[in-house]
Design a protein around this motif. Structure first.
Motif, short mmCIF file in Angstrom:
data_model
loop_
_atom_site.label_atom_id
_atom_site.label_comp_id
_atom_site.label_asym_id
_atom_site.label_seq_id
_atom_site.Cartn_x
_atom_site.Cartn_y
_atom_site.Cartn_z
N LYS A 4 5.52 -2.20 -8.77
CA LYS A 4 5.16 -3.28 -7.87
C LYS A 4 5.83 -3.32 -6.63
CE LYS A 4 3.11 -5.85 -11.17
NZ LYS A 4 1.77 -5.29 -11.50
N CYS A 5 6.96 -2.57 -6.51
CA CYS A 5 7.85 -2.74 -5.15
C CYS A 5 8.28 -1.10 -4.90
CB CYS A 5 8.88 -3.59 -5.35
SG CYS A 5 10.31 -3.52 -6.68
N ARG A 6 8.91 -0.97 -3.58
CA ARG A 6 9.40 0.14 -3.14
C ARG A 6 10.74 0.54 -4.13
NH1 ARG A 6 10.28 2.75 1.80
NH2 ARG A 6 8.62 1.19 2.70
N ARG A 7 11.53 -0.10 -4.43
CA ARG A 7 12.81 0.20 -5.42
C ARG A 7 12.30 0.75 -6.76
NH1 ARG A 7 16.52 -4.76 -6.60
NH2 ARG A 7 14.56 -5.53 -6.35
N LYS A 39 0.63 -1.62 -1.70
CA LYS A 39 0.90 -1.01 -0.29
C LYS A 39 2.40 -0.50 -0.44
CE LYS A 39 0.92 -1.86 4.53
NZ LYS A 39 0.63 -2.92 5.57
N GLU A 40 3.26 -1.37 -0.74
CA GLU A 40 4.63 -1.04 -0.48
C GLU A 40 5.10 0.39 -1.45
OE1 GLU A 40 9.03 -2.97 -0.96
OE2 GLU A 40 7.37 -4.22 -1.54
N PRO A 41 4.74 0.45 -2.71
CA PRO A 41 5.02 1.71 -3.35
C PRO A 41 4.36 2.86 -2.81
CG PRO A 41 4.83 -0.29 -4.92
CD PRO A 41 4.04 -0.64 -3.60
N GLN A 42 3.16 2.65 -2.18
CA GLN A 42 2.33 3.99 -1.87
C GLN A 42 3.45 4.38 -0.51
OE1 GLN A 42 -1.74 3.69 -1.04
NE2 GLN A 42 -2.01 2.36 -2.56
N GLU A 43 3.67 3.36 0.40
CA GLU A 43 4.55 3.79 1.62
C GLU A 43 5.63 4.27 1.12
OE1 GLU A 43 4.65 -0.06 3.64
OE2 GLU A 43 2.65 0.55 4.61
N ALA A 44 6.34 3.69 0.01
CA ALA A 44 7.77 4.20 -0.32
C ALA A 44 7.81 5.75 -0.51
CB ALA A 44 8.31 3.50 -1.65
#
Length: 181
Positions: A4-7, A39-44
């Motif tokens: 769900k998130c970058r981390r 979007k955030e995990p894709q960008e990460a």
């Protein structure tokens, strides 16, 4: 999706990279239903894909490959999609194979259906097995709702398609809206 998130995706990528290193293996990172990544995990993972480096922590990763499976590639961020060096598309199943799947699925539900009903369901599945199975299950629910008869009717199919917002060629409401833009 799982990440769900970058981390969360970076943490998993680092952990998997370390585990692969410990076994002296190359990491193959597989993400099923990759279009569900926010979007955030894709960008990460943009930068790690290119440089094998996590910039925030300056952690180097062993070389790795990312494999993503999707039936909705248009939902991926364009820059994310471009970072994949290889893109393969697989053909949809033909109508006869989808009909066999639908027949077997309805049989598992102890339901009978005419060849016309099976063909109607298979046509709306657009050559996608998971869609055929899901439609079969939703139609089973419609049959149970109307009283539990053991025979699927065209009316059961049409009621289900209407309730699910599936048009005559098998597109759902989101797909129709996408085409109207």
């Amino acid at each position: 999706a799982m990440f769900k998130c970058r981390r969360s995706i970076i943490g998993k990528l680092v952990a998997c990279s370390l585990a692969a290193d410990a076994r002296d293996k190359r990491l193959m990172f597989f993400i099923d239903e990759i279009h569900r990544l926010a979007k955030e995990p894709q960008e990460a993972i943009y930068y790690p894909l290119l440089k094998s480096l996590i910039p925030e922590t300056k952690t180097y990763l062993s070389p790795f490959s990312v494999f993503g499976a999707t039936t909705h590639p248009h939902e991926l961020l364009r820059p994310f999609k471009r970072r994949f060096k290889n893109n393969w598309s697989f053909s949809r199943y033909d109508l006869v194979n989808i009909q066999v799947m639908v027949s077997k699925q309805l049989s598992k539900f102890n339901l009978r259906a005419s060849s016309e009903v099976v063909e109607t369901i298979a046509n709306r599945a657009l050559g996608i097995p998971s869609k055929a199975y899901n439609l079969s299950e939703k139609i089973r629910n419609e049959v149970l709702f109307r009283g539990g008869a053991k025979v699927v009717s065209l009316e059961d199919c049409e009621n289900t398609f209407r309730l699910e917002g599936i048009d005559p060629i098998g597109l759902d409401l989101d797909q129709v809206a996408y085409l109207q833009v």
